[in-house]
Structure formats: C-alpha cells, structure tokens
Scaffold this motif. Sequence first.
Motif, PDB file in Angstrom:
ATOM      1  N   GLU A  92     -55.426 -29.531   0.824  1.00 23.92           N
ATOM      2  CA  GLU A  92     -54.018 -29.153   0.680  1.00 23.92           C
ATOM      3  C   GLU A  92     -53.240 -30.202  -0.098  1.00 23.92           C
ATOM      4  O   GLU A  92     -52.384 -29.877  -0.926  1.00 23.92           O
ATOM      5  N   SER A  93     -53.513 -31.479   0.166  1.00 25.40           N
ATOM      6  CA  SER A  93     -52.774 -32.545  -0.518  1.00 25.40           C
ATOM      7  C   SER A  93     -53.070 -32.547  -2.008  1.00 25.40           C
ATOM      8  O   SER A  93     -52.175 -32.809  -2.828  1.00 25.40           O
ATOM      9  N   GLU A  94     -54.336 -32.277  -2.386  1.00 25.88           N
ATOM     10  CA  GLU A  94     -54.668 -32.215  -3.810  1.00 25.88           C
ATOM     11  C   GLU A  94     -53.965 -31.038  -4.485  1.00 25.88           C
ATOM     12  O   GLU A  94     -53.482 -31.148  -5.620  1.00 25.88           O
ATOM     13  N   LEU A  95     -53.916 -29.920  -3.780  1.00 23.49           N
ATOM     14  CA  LEU A  95     -53.226 -28.739  -4.313  1.00 23.49           C
ATOM     15  C   LEU A  95     -51.747 -29.042  -4.540  1.00 23.49           C
ATOM     16  O   LEU A  95     -51.184 -28.721  -5.594  1.00 23.49           O
ATOM     17  N   LEU A  96     -51.113 -29.680  -3.556  1.00 20.63           N
ATOM     18  CA  LEU A  96     -49.698 -30.034  -3.690  1.00 20.63           C
ATOM     19  C   LEU A  96     -49.486 -31.077  -4.790  1.00 20.63           C
ATOM     20  O   LEU A  96     -48.464 -31.075  -5.469  1.00 20.63           O
ATOM     21  N   GLY A  97     -50.483 -31.958  -4.956  1.00 16.11           N
ATOM     22  CA  GLY A  97     -50.384 -32.950  -6.016  1.00 16.11           C
ATOM     23  C   GLY A  97     -50.350 -32.308  -7.391  1.00 16.11           C
ATOM     24  O   GLY A  97     -49.624 -32.756  -8.283  1.00 16.11           O
ATOM     25  N   VAL A  98     -51.144 -31.244  -7.585  1.00 19.58           N
ATOM     26  CA  VAL A  98     -51.130 -30.520  -8.850  1.00 19.58           C
ATOM     27  C   VAL A  98     -49.768 -29.873  -9.077  1.00 19.58           C
ATOM     28  O   VAL A  98     -49.201 -29.926 -10.176  1.00 19.58           O
ATOM     29  N   ILE A  99     -49.232 -29.247  -8.022  1.00 18.97           N
ATOM     30  CA  ILE A  99     -47.920 -28.606  -8.146  1.00 18.97           C
ATOM     31  C   ILE A  99     -46.858 -29.638  -8.509  1.00 18.97           C
ATOM     32  O   ILE A  99     -46.025 -29.415  -9.402  1.00 18.97           O
ATOM     33  N   GLU A 100     -46.890 -30.782  -7.842  1.00 16.56           N
ATOM     34  CA  GLU A 100     -45.898 -31.824  -8.115  1.00 16.56           C
ATOM     35  C   GLU A 100     -46.023 -32.327  -9.549  1.00 16.56           C
ATOM     36  O   GLU A 100     -45.015 -32.509 -10.249  1.00 16.56           O
ATOM     37  N   GLU A 101     -47.252 -32.548  -9.999  1.00 17.82           N
ATOM     38  CA  GLU A 101     -47.462 -33.040 -11.372  1.00 17.82           C
ATOM     39  C   GLU A 101     -46.932 -32.048 -12.397  1.00 17.82           C
ATOM     40  O   GLU A 101     -46.276 -32.436 -13.373  1.00 17.82           O
ATOM     41  N   GLU A 102     -47.202 -30.761 -12.181  1.00 12.26           N
ATOM     42  CA  GLU A 102     -46.747 -29.751 -13.137  1.00 12.26           C
ATOM     43  C   GLU A 102     -45.220 -29.618 -13.118  1.00 12.26           C
ATOM     44  O   GLU A 102     -44.598 -29.413 -14.161  1.00 12.26           O
ATOM     45  N   LEU A 103     -44.612 -29.742 -11.928  1.00 13.31           N
ATOM     46  CA  LEU A 103     -43.148 -29.680 -11.854  1.00 13.31           C
ATOM     47  C   LEU A 103     -42.511 -30.850 -12.595  1.00 13.31           C
ATOM     48  O   LEU A 103     -41.504 -30.681 -13.296  1.00 13.31           O
ATOM     49  N   LEU A 104     -43.080 -32.026 -12.461  1.00 12.88           N
ATOM     50  CA  LEU A 104     -42.525 -33.180 -13.157  1.00 12.88           C
ATOM     51  C   LEU A 104     -42.690 -33.051 -14.665  1.00 12.88           C
ATOM     52  O   LEU A 104     -41.848 -33.538 -15.439  1.00 12.88           O
ATOM     53  N   GLU A 105     -43.763 -32.393 -15.095  1.00  9.05           N
ATOM     54  CA  GLU A 105     -43.920 -32.138 -16.529  1.00  9.05           C
ATOM     55  C   GLU A 105     -42.832 -31.184 -17.037  1.00  9.05           C
ATOM     56  O   GLU A 105     -42.268 -31.378 -18.117  1.00  9.05           O
ATOM     57  N   VAL A 106     -42.545 -30.165 -16.238  1.00 14.15           N
ATOM     58  CA  VAL A 106     -41.476 -29.235 -16.606  1.00 14.15           C
ATOM     59  C   VAL A 106     -40.138 -29.962 -16.651  1.00 14.15           C
ATOM     60  O   VAL A 106     -39.313 -29.746 -17.551  1.00 14.15           O
ATOM     61  N   LYS A 107     -39.902 -30.838 -15.670  1.00 13.06           N
ATOM     62  CA  LYS A 107     -38.646 -31.596 -15.639  1.00 13.06           C
ATOM     63  C   LYS A 107     -38.501 -32.462 -16.887  1.00 13.06           C
ATOM     64  O   LYS A 107     -37.425 -32.523 -17.502  1.00 13.06           O
ATOM     65  N   ALA A 108     -39.593 -33.139 -17.269  1.00 11.28           N
ATOM     66  CA  ALA A 108     -39.531 -33.990 -18.454  1.00 11.28           C
ATOM     67  C   ALA A 108     -39.235 -33.185 -19.711  1.00 11.28           C
ATOM     68  O   ALA A 108     -38.609 -33.676 -20.648  1.00 11.28           O
ATOM     69  N   LYS A 109     -39.628 -31.921 -19.720  1.00  9.07           N
ATOM     70  CA  LYS A 109     -39.454 -31.089 -20.914  1.00  9.07           C
ATOM     71  C   LYS A 109     -38.073 -30.444 -20.988  1.00  9.07           C
ATOM     72  O   LYS A 109     -37.472 -30.336 -22.065  1.00  9.07           O
ATOM     73  N   TYR A 110     -37.501 -30.051 -19.838  1.00 12.71           N
ATOM     74  CA  TYR A 110     -36.274 -29.234 -19.872  1.00 12.71           C
ATOM     75  C   TYR A 110     -35.077 -29.861 -19.171  1.00 12.71           C
ATOM     76  O   TYR A 110     -33.983 -29.289 -19.215  1.00 12.71           O
ATOM     77  N   ASP A 111     -35.236 -31.000 -18.522  1.00  9.40           N
ATOM     78  CA  ASP A 111     -34.127 -31.565 -17.765  1.00  9.40           C
ATOM     79  C   ASP A 111     -32.966 -31.940 -18.685  1.00  9.40           C
ATOM     80  O   ASP A 111     -33.165 -32.357 -19.832  1.00  9.40           O
ATOM     81  N   ASP A 112     -31.743 -31.775 -18.193  1.00  8.64           N
ATOM     82  CA  ASP A 112     -30.556 -32.154 -18.942  1.00  8.64           C
ATOM     83  C   ASP A 112     -29.503 -32.673 -17.975  1.00  8.64           C
ATOM     84  O   ASP A 112     -29.703 -32.702 -16.760  1.00  8.64           O
TER      85      ASP A 112
END
Length: 829
Positions: free
Chosen positions: A464-484
């Motif tokens: 479960e922790s590895e699965l959540l780690g993937v979700i967190e990593e992908e969310l941070l990538e989205v944040k880096a791309k679209y955050d304002d």
Amino acid sequence: MSADLPGEEPAAADRVSAVRVEDEMEQSYIDYAMSVIVGRALPDARDGLKPVQRRILYAMHEEGITSNAGHRKASNIVGDTMGSYHPHGDQSIYDALARMAQEFSLRYPLVDGQGNFGSVDGDPPAAMRYTEARMAPVAEEMLRDIERDTVDFESNYDDRLREPTVLPAAVPNLLLNGSSGIAVGMSTNIPPHNLGEVIDGVVHLIENPDCTVSDLMQFVRGPDFPTGAKIVGRQGIYDAYQTGRGKLRVRAELEVDEEEGRIVVTELPYQENKARRIERIANDVNSGRIEGISDLRDESDREGIRVVIELKRGANADVVRNQLLEHHLERTFSVISLALVDGQPRVLNLKQLLSEYLNHRKEVVRRRSEYLLTEAEDRAHILEGRLKALDHVEEVVELVRNAEDRDGAKAALRERFGFSTAQAEHIVRMQLGSLTSMEAAELEEEYERVTAEIERLETILGSESELLGVIEEELLEVKAKYDDDRRTAIIEDTGTVTHEDLIPEEEMVVVLTEGDYVKRMPLSSFDPQHRGGKGIIGTRLKDGDRVSTVFQASTHDYLLCFTSAGQVYQLRTYELPEMGRTARGRSAVNVLSLDRDERVTAIVNTEDFDEDEFLTMVTRGGYIKRTPVGEFDNILSTGIRAVSLEEGDELVDVAVTDGESDVIVGTECGMAIRFDETEARAMGRTARGVNAIKLTEGNVGNENLSDRRDWEGDAVVGLVRAKADDDRDLLTVTWHGYGKRTPLSAYRRQSRYGKGLIDIKTNARNGHVVALKTVSEDDDVVIMSEGGQIMRTYASEVSEQGRNTMGVRVMRLDTLDWVASVDVFDGEE
C-alpha cells in the motif's frame, strides 16, 4: 364478447395491472429524479465531471483533438459527442463545451477555445459553427492512462460503442474547477481552488491518513476563484470545509485614489455579470441611493477588468466605497459540497472530498499496474523464448529450414525446445538480421529492463505504501507542471459593512421642538458670528410650535436622550433625519416613543462614559440623583426609567460625573450652588434622589415674563460638573439672549441643599436663566431661539464677568422670541 380460445394469448385488457396512482407517481418521480441527479446535474466525486463534460472530453480524445493537434470546429465536436455518447441536444453540449473554455468560469479550463466563447459581461458564445476548440493540456491529465484498463466502461446509448463511467483524473478536478448544478430536490455549488494547494492537501492526507480537516486547512487555505477578488473572513471557509456547507463573503478588489478622486475596480466576485452590475450602480446613482459619484466608466480590456468610478468634488471616498460594497461589490457565495459517491448524492467535507479522490487514484494506479504487469510479463515471456533461441541458433535455424510449413516449424520448436505457442510464433516470424550479436545484446538489456519493471510493479501491487508513493510522485509532477499563484486573497473580517460605514462622520446640529419635530443639520452650515448677532434661520416652525432643545453631536455618536418625564432613550445621531435649515423636520415619534407633552430636556453622549462614572440628574423641583452608568447599558427601544419624579416635577438636565467632582446647580432666577457630588449618594434608576438646592417660593417671575411661566417660585434649569483645579468658566445664558462667563473658582463649595449664591441678575432686560454650560475660550457656542433662529459664536466673544452681574448681549432676538437652548462644543474640532 367471446372468451379467448385455448392456446391464444390473453386480450390486452387482461394484461393491464391495477396500480395505485400515488404509488405509480411516487416511483416515476423517484426514477426521474435519480436520472437527473446521476445523469445530468451532479458531478462525480472522483473526477469532478458531469456526464456531458466527461463525454465531450472522451469524444475529443477519441478523435485525437489533443492540445498538440489543431483546433477543430466546435460544431464537429458537438456532433461527435451527440452522435456517439450524449443524445440530449446540441445546445446543452455546446453550452457545457463553452463553459469549459471560459477562463472566468473555470480556474483551470479544460478546453482551449478559439473564437468568442462569451464574456464576463454576460455575452453568450458565438454560434458553434464559428468557434473552434481542442483539449487543454490539463484535460489530457484527466484522460491519462485511460487505454490501460484504469476505469470501467459501459455501452453507449445505442450499444454501438463503449464509454468510460469515470475518467482516470490525474488531477483532483472537483476541487480545482468546482461545480454547480441544480438537481431535483438538491443542488451543488463547489467553488474552484488552487491546484498547488489541493495537491499539497492530498499529499498531506497520503502521509497522514488520520489528519483532521483543520490540519488539511493548513494546506488548502480556501477557494481560489478565476476572477480573483477577496474572501472576507475565514469562518465561512471553516464551515464549508468542516460540514460541506458554508457561506463566503466575496468582495471585489478596488482601489481608492483620493488624489484623483476616483475608485477603480480591478476584480469582481466570481460569476458576477460586469455589465449588469455597472448598470445597477448607475441606476442607484441616478436615483440618489448612492451619493458622491459623478461618472462611471468601463475601461476593461483583454488585460483585465477596470471599472473607473469618478467621485464628485468633496465626496467622502470611504463612504462611497462602503456604499458600493454594501449594495453592489460584495456578494455571498453559498458552498454546498454535494457530489456523487457510488452513484449516491452526498454532502462531503474537505477530508471526504480529498479521500474520495485519493481512493479513486489508488484504484486507477492499481489497475494500471496490473495492466502494465501483464504486458511486461507477456514481453518477458517472448524475450525468454528469443534468448533461448539465440542460445541454440544453429539447431533452431536447421529445424525451421527443414519444416514443411510454418505450422510444422512451430510444432517442431515446441516439441524440441519446449517453447510456448506465443514463443514459437514469434521465433518463426523473426528476421535473419535479428540473429546478430548486437541484437542479442539488446535483447539481454531489454530483458533486464522488463524484469526490473515486473519487480517494481509487483512491489507496487503488493504494498500500500508503494502504491501511495506512486500517487504522490505523480501528483507532485502535475503540481510542478501546472501550479500557479493564488488569485483570491483571504482577508480578515472586520465586520460587515454597516449602515454607520455608509454615513460620513460629521458634526451635526440637532433641533427638537415642543411639537415633537426633529432634524439634524451639518454644523458647517453655520459660520461663527460675533456676539450680539441675530443668527440665521435654523428651522421653520409650525404655528404654535417652538424650539425646545438644540445640541451638537457627531453622526456616529450614541446618544442618551433624557426626557422631561424621566425616561431615557438611546439612538444614533445618523438615525435622525438630515434636512436643510428651512425644513420643519420630521415627527419625533418616528425616532423616539415620546408620550404627549413629553419632550427631550438633556442629551448625553455615551462616548464620554467610563465604567466607574455616574449620570447625575437634576429635576426642576430641585432634586439631584447619581446613578452608575452601567445601569444604562441595555436600553429598550421604548425607553427605560431614568428617575422617578414627584407629581408636577420634570427632569431638566443630566451630566456625566466621576465621583470625585463638584456639581454646580443653577436656577432660573439666577441662583447657583456648588457642592461635592458625593453628598448625593449613588442610587438606582427608579430612585427620586435628594434635595440639591432650596428654591425660593412664591411668585418670583418678572412681570414681563409672566406669560412664559406656568408655575410659582424658582426652578432648577441645569447643572454642570466642576473640578477643584478647573480653569474653565461657567457660561450663563438668559431668555432674552444675554449672558456672561464667570470663572468656576468664583463659586465656593457649600453644603448640599443650601440657597446658593447669586450667579446672574435676572431682571426685565435679561429674563430668567435658560442654560448653564462650562466653556473654555477655544470653545464655540450654539444658541437657538424658540422661534427657530440659530447662532454660532465664539465663547471668547462672551465677556468674562464676576457673579451677580448682568452680562452682555450674546444673541439679538425678535420681539416675543426667547432663547430656547444652548450647546457648547470644542471649537478646534
């Protein structure tokens, strides 16, 4: 009618069932309501989309109208969506498409529009044949990995195609763009938010699953509207995040330029129609509801909103600003966080909203990992066969070459080397060039990569922790791309705009008449004059009426109005009608609940109060009473009792004392007594008080004034507060407009209930005393006659004389006119 023959189907009438109308109506309505709730009006808590929005994006995805492709005619997109997935009319589809392209509606638009898609002025989009569109980059994140079995599909309306029941949604769209809709018996209104803040909230929830809503609010600070503006106060945000329901006060961004005399509006509340709002402001200016505006211009352009409000010369910019906020530039946004969870509508708090999205992403990543694992295992299986074939390359080539056909070759490979059907098929189709040593090395590298990928995917699926780690990593990538940056500021709530905020703070003169008319006028309307002037008209009186009281107060002051009957009322100065000098005024019953023959005789400003002070009152009959100011905290609209009076007695004056002062009580016949205020002990509101001064009995009225008095003997006219070291003067004014100033030190302290000392001579020239006031040389004096003349003069203009003198003329009066009231205020103010 003949009976049905054996073997024949029953008649139609026999197939009709008897059903209660109530039951059928109830079930039909429930079916209709759920159809609207699930299929039209409410968003899914997972991807934040309504069915029509989801179908538009999926249709664009299927047609390849991505952010990298060229724009396509909106009519083409609408047609594809309607024909394949949403058979509910082209206009509803186009309306949804246009809204997803509007930068003033969505915080992160999902459609990149080209052409006229409407405006904040309420202009509708151009016809769909004129506009073009494609997916915005953030919309592609909504569809990422949809081809990898990440979500369920269902048949479209005619079973020809398959459509997703929800999108994978790599971004938490429900909170990012919000949603609004009206279903049957319920509605939703979710405000948009900042992407970076929401993703930080999801990440915090991943790392701290037991966190509270308050913890999440450290990251998700509040809604972030695409049109900016300000949210006033945090209570509404807190309520919305804790319970799913709340009310936000959203205020326009405006700048007050006092040098240029203008107010500039640069941001409007969310979903505000700019053109309509400007029109309504103009209507209120024309009708007089809003004062101080000379011009109104809309200078908005592509760069943003700019509405210029020109102010009249001398207008109070803060008052105009507050009027605009109260009536036009501040609105309430009601939050209702209602969304579909497992097909059922639910009101969700902030943690539940983020949890539903997180659970969805866990399912998406799990299914994607399973899909990719199957692909990787299939590829590893093929690579294992190819590597095995390379190890026996001569024998494999010989075996294939000697086979009669492909099927024979595959069968021989399976039998000789134990290859699977898939491996044998692949080996037979291999090209001769793939047998080189370089190709063999590349196969080895690819096999190692695939093997490592299989291990990674198995780890994700097994932890479960590895699965959540993937979700967190992908969310941070989205944040880096679209955050304002956040667009909507959150400011502290300093209180709602009250009526007081709409009234400029200004010194006023208030006039009351015996006929119960009242009004207020700006003090600036009366220029100071030299002593002995006649003054100017201060009010027009009704026949038989005469002025009873005049006093000065600021528009924002809280006033205690004491009446002749011993009652006290509370009001704000601005509650009194403001009128010109020649106006009669308005009936006082609209402001104060006065009885017949009851009139206001004393005014006390509550700004002067301290907790340990007293209200000291005197009556015409010579009684004095002190009451703590705390007893006057809660005054009813109908007034409360301030003092009990004997029959025929009246309350004439009230002063604020501190328990350490002297009081000077003066009478109409010119007598005055000074004594320590503590000689009159503190009493409750309903007490009568004690004797202050011995009044002369019998007829002491001057014969020329006999028609002005309806009682015999002397009478108290007022009191003032004095200190031992007080360097001020006692101002005494008589009915005929004469007066004088005498140092307070000239009045020695005596015991209470004595006859006192002579203050001023009351003879035919002077008449009786009408008022006592303490003054400094810098003070101004306002005197008003019973006939409505008003005069403002300097206290220094009134001669300083000793006791037992006649004084000088202060105001010149017409025949049969007398001074009615006197008030003093700080001339520097």
